[in-house]
Design a protein around this motif. Structure first.
Motif, PDB file in Angstrom:
ATOM      1  N   ARG A   1       0.804  -1.217   0.000  1.00  0.00           N
ATOM      2  CA  ARG A   1       0.000   0.000   0.000  1.00  0.00           C
ATOM      3  C   ARG A   1       0.842   1.274   0.000  1.00  0.00           C
ATOM      4  O   ARG A   1       0.300   2.378  -0.152  1.00  0.00           O
ATOM      5  CB  ARG A   1      -0.947   0.013   1.209  1.00  0.00           C
ATOM      6  CG  ARG A   1      -1.987  -1.087   1.174  1.00  0.00           C
ATOM      7  CD  ARG A   1      -3.171  -0.760   2.058  1.00  0.00           C
ATOM      8  NE  ARG A   1      -2.851  -0.766   3.478  1.00  0.00           N
ATOM      9  CZ  ARG A   1      -3.057   0.253   4.305  1.00  0.00           C
ATOM     10  NH1 ARG A   1      -3.572   1.389   3.856  1.00  0.00           N
ATOM     11  NH2 ARG A   1      -2.745   0.141   5.591  1.00  0.00           N
TER      12      ARG A   1
ATOM     13  N   ALA B   1      -6.277   0.679   6.477  1.00  0.00           N
ATOM     14  CA  ALA B   1      -6.716   0.213   5.165  1.00  0.00           C
ATOM     15  C   ALA B   1      -8.215   0.463   5.005  1.00  0.00           C
ATOM     16  O   ALA B   1      -8.970   0.388   5.985  1.00  0.00           O
ATOM     17  CB  ALA B   1      -6.420  -1.273   5.018  1.00  0.00           C
TER      18      ALA B   1
ATOM     19  N   GLN C   1      -3.845   7.446   3.219  1.00  0.00           N
ATOM     20  CA  GLN C   1      -3.141   6.230   2.832  1.00  0.00           C
ATOM     21  C   GLN C   1      -1.635   6.465   2.917  1.00  0.00           C
ATOM     22  O   GLN C   1      -1.178   7.613   2.969  1.00  0.00           O
ATOM     23  CB  GLN C   1      -3.522   5.813   1.417  1.00  0.00           C
ATOM     24  CG  GLN C   1      -3.135   6.803   0.327  1.00  0.00           C
ATOM     25  CD  GLN C   1      -3.590   6.349  -1.046  1.00  0.00           C
ATOM     26  OE1 GLN C   1      -4.093   5.254  -1.224  1.00  0.00           O
ATOM     27  NE2 GLN C   1      -3.423   7.205  -2.046  1.00  0.00           N
TER      28      GLN C   1
END
Length: 273
Positions: A122, A140, A206
């Motif tokens: 990620r 997430a 993120q």
């Protein structure tokens, strides 16, 4: 006129020159092959990044699948839900600035079609103040998402040069390796992993996404090849110049310089009467 070439010094000089010529030519072709490999790699990366996305499990159909070079960097998608319970980080990874060391955040994604799970890189996060603790990581996304990114092969010590070692803090690893994670968690992980480029729907927060690889730089190898071939051409030219100079010097030796003579000593004057 050229009998001096049979002397030991000149035989050795000519032999070294004759060995240098093929050596320089060979080194030039070595650099040319490196150039060609670099160009081929750049073309492959460019084509893979521009290709239409395909499902991850259509390229990596099973656990233990080895992602070949021609599939590395291929644009892939994976749809499902993140398995945050088995999320982990990979140590000693560099941020997009090329200088800051931190972690990659790896979260398994359970595929909606039930074909298993895919490891998703990620992105990058800072290591924080305490490397023995799990770093602060943006959560997430929950629910079903579609991850789009680049297919990458499992990392091993042999392929990456990174030494795998034990004794690390909980959920911290040195390599992104599906076999290692499957052994630790019991999950059915498809071979290879997805390097995230975008998420649908986009999350509010993120990790720092990993930029796509630069495939425009062809490197200096072609210039090095030309340099080696120029050296190969210069060796016989330089050798011939040295031989001609030696021949001229032997044909026209410099005249001997007479030794300097001391001035005559004047006779002492006769005493006056």
């Amino acid at each position: 006129m050229y009998r001096f070439l049979l002397t030991g010094r000149w035989v050795l000089t000519v032999l070294i020159a004759l060995l240098l010529i093929p050596a320089c030519i060979r080194l030039g072709f070595w650099q040319l092959h490196r150039h060609e490999a670099r160009v081929a790699r750049n073309n492959l990366i460019g084509a893979s990044l521009k290709a239409a996305p395909v499902p991850f499990d259509s390229l990596s159909p099973r656990p233990g699948f080895h992602v070949p070079g021609d599939l590395t960097w291929r644009t892939v998608t994976a749809t499902g839900e993140y398995d945050t319970a088995h999320e982990f980080v990979v140590r000693q990874r560099t941020a997009a600035d090329g200088g800051t060391i931190g972690y990659f955040v790896i979260t398994p994604l359970k595929l909606a079609d039930g074909h298993g799970e895919v490891l998703v890189n990620r992105g990058w996060v800072d290591s924080g103040s305490d490397a023995t603790q799990y770093p602060p990581v943006p959560a997430a996304p929950r629910g079903t998402i579609t991850a789009t990114g680049r297919m990458r092969a499992d990392e091993t010590s042999a392929s990456s040069g990174i030494r795998d070692r034990g004794g690390l803090p909980d959920r911290q690893f040195m390599l992104i390796n599906t076999a290692e994670q499957a052994k630790a968690t019991g999950a059915t992980l498809l071979g290879g992993y997805l390097e995230l480029a975008s998420t649908d729907p986009a999350p509010a927060d993120q990790p720092q996404l990993i930029p796509a690889p630069d495939h425009s730089d062809i490197g200096p190898h072609m210039a090095y090849a030309i340099q080696w071939w120029l050296f190969a051409a210069m060796v016989p030219v330089g050798l011939w110049i040295m031989i001609r100079r030696e021949a001229r010097e032997r044909a026209n030796p410099a005249p001997d310089t007479p030794a300097p003579t001391a001035p005559p000593i004047p006779a002492p004057a006769a005493p006056a009467a």
